[in-house]
Design a protein around this motif. Structure first.
Motif, short mmCIF file in Angstrom:
data_model
loop_
_atom_site.label_atom_id
_atom_site.label_comp_id
_atom_site.label_asym_id
_atom_site.label_seq_id
_atom_site.Cartn_x
_atom_site.Cartn_y
_atom_site.Cartn_z
N MET A 32 0.74 -1.19 0.06
CA MET A 32 0.16 0.01 -0.08
C MET A 32 0.75 1.09 -0.07
N LEU A 33 1.91 1.36 0.71
CA LEU A 33 2.75 2.37 0.74
C LEU A 33 3.61 2.65 -0.52
N GLN A 85 9.61 4.61 4.72
CA GLN A 85 9.06 4.47 3.75
C GLN A 85 7.58 5.20 4.10
N CYS A 86 7.16 5.06 5.18
CA CYS A 86 5.91 5.75 5.82
C CYS A 86 6.07 7.25 5.57
N SER A 87 7.12 7.80 6.29
CA SER A 87 7.16 9.11 6.40
C SER A 87 7.68 9.71 5.04
N MET A 90 4.06 10.47 3.68
CA MET A 90 3.46 11.55 4.37
C MET A 90 4.18 13.12 3.92
N LEU A 91 5.35 13.12 3.77
CA LEU A 91 5.96 14.41 3.35
C LEU A 91 5.81 14.42 1.80
N SER A 92 5.78 13.35 1.26
CA SER A 92 4.97 13.53 -0.40
C SER A 92 3.99 14.32 -0.34
N ILE A 93 3.02 13.91 0.43
CA ILE A 93 1.68 14.60 0.47
C ILE A 93 1.88 16.25 1.04
N LEU A 94 2.69 16.43 1.90
CA LEU A 94 2.89 17.58 2.12
C LEU A 94 3.47 18.53 1.09
N ALA A 111 -1.28 5.07 12.08
CA ALA A 111 -0.86 5.62 10.74
C ALA A 111 -1.98 6.12 9.85
N GLY A 112 -3.21 5.47 10.18
CA GLY A 112 -4.30 6.10 9.18
C GLY A 112 -4.67 7.19 9.82
#
Length: 258
Positions: A32-33, A85-87, A90-94, A111-112
């Motif tokens: 998913m990530l 990988q999760c971070s 998140m930073l890519s969304i920002l 994390a959801g």
């Protein structure tokens, strides 16, 4: 593209990313990530994208990481790689130049919940619930605490982090985690109102504004004002701003080019 995330784009430039693993409630597995990262990168490369909607298929929005997957790989190196990988997601969304709206139709935990907090805007149904529940299993939700603390007042955020207790959609709105709460049958209409309002504004102004909004938040006040001054000056030189102010003085609606 991996069907773990469905990618839809309409003629207006509205991109809908739907996490598509309802059998495990759209958990943030490695798959998913990877799919989310690929989808976000695709949006970043689309100069005509205007808004992103982040949704989930099935009953839940997202319960956080795939705990079964994590238990099967008890390695420090693996956990470091997974959280990095999760971070990155998140930073890519920002860093996207367009607003990202979380469409929350069900639970969002760990994390959801982080994913909701990291989105620029969020609309939730009345029945949605939120928690950073890792502490219930012995794991303090460290990475979810980063955007949570930037959305919610410190004592309220800390209470969520050390108790793991759920809060309601109404509480989430009152605390600043989501923007609006509506009945389930009104969710798409309410999201649509936000989208329409954003689409009425120039993409350049929104992109400049989003970057400024998040950068200045991490600065001292003097540096923030310096950055804001420069951003507004650059924005004023843009043809959309020139047209907007000319239209105001001429008492007409702006005519912005796509």
């Amino acid at each position: 593209m991996n069907d773990a995330v469905l990618y839809e784009r309409d003629a207006r430039g509205v991109v809908t990313l739907t996490m598509n693993r309802p059998a495990n409630f759209n958990a943030l597995s490695e798959e998913m990530l990877e799919a989310l990262q690929a989808a976000i990168d695709r949006v970043a490369a689309d100069d005509t994208a205007r808004v992103v909607l982040l949704a989930g298929a099935g009953k839940a929005f997202c319960p956080g990481h795939n705990l079964k997957e994590m238990v099967e790989k008890p390695s420090l190196a693996y956990y470091q790689q997974l959280f990095a990988q999760c971070s990155k997601v998140m930073l890519s969304i920002l860093k996207l130049p367009v607003p990202v709206i979380a469409r929350v139709h069900g639970i969002a935990t760990a994390a959801g919940c982080q994913l909701v907090a990291q989105c620029d805007l969020a609309v939730a149904v009345t029945e949605a619930r939120f928690a950073v529940s890792g502490v219930n299993y012995g794991l303090f939700c460290g990475t979810p605490s980063v955007p949570l603390l930037r959305n919610v007042a410190p004592k309220q955020a800390f209470e969520m982090l050390v108790t793991g207790d759920f809060i309601s959609a109404q509480q989430a709105m009152e605390r600043g985690l989501v923007n609006r709460v509506v009945a389930a049958d009104q969710l798409d209409a309410e999201v649509g109102k936000l989208v329409t309002s954003i689409l009425e504004k120039p993409r350049t102004a929104i992109a400049l504004g989003k970057e400024l909004f998040y950068r200045q938040r991490e600065m001292g006040i003097e540096a923030a004002y310096q950055l804001a001054n420069q951003t507004m000056a650059v924005n004023m030189m843009d043809s959309c701003a020139q047209e907007g102010f000319t239209a105001f003085t001429e008492k007409r609606k702006p005519s912005w080019k796509p």
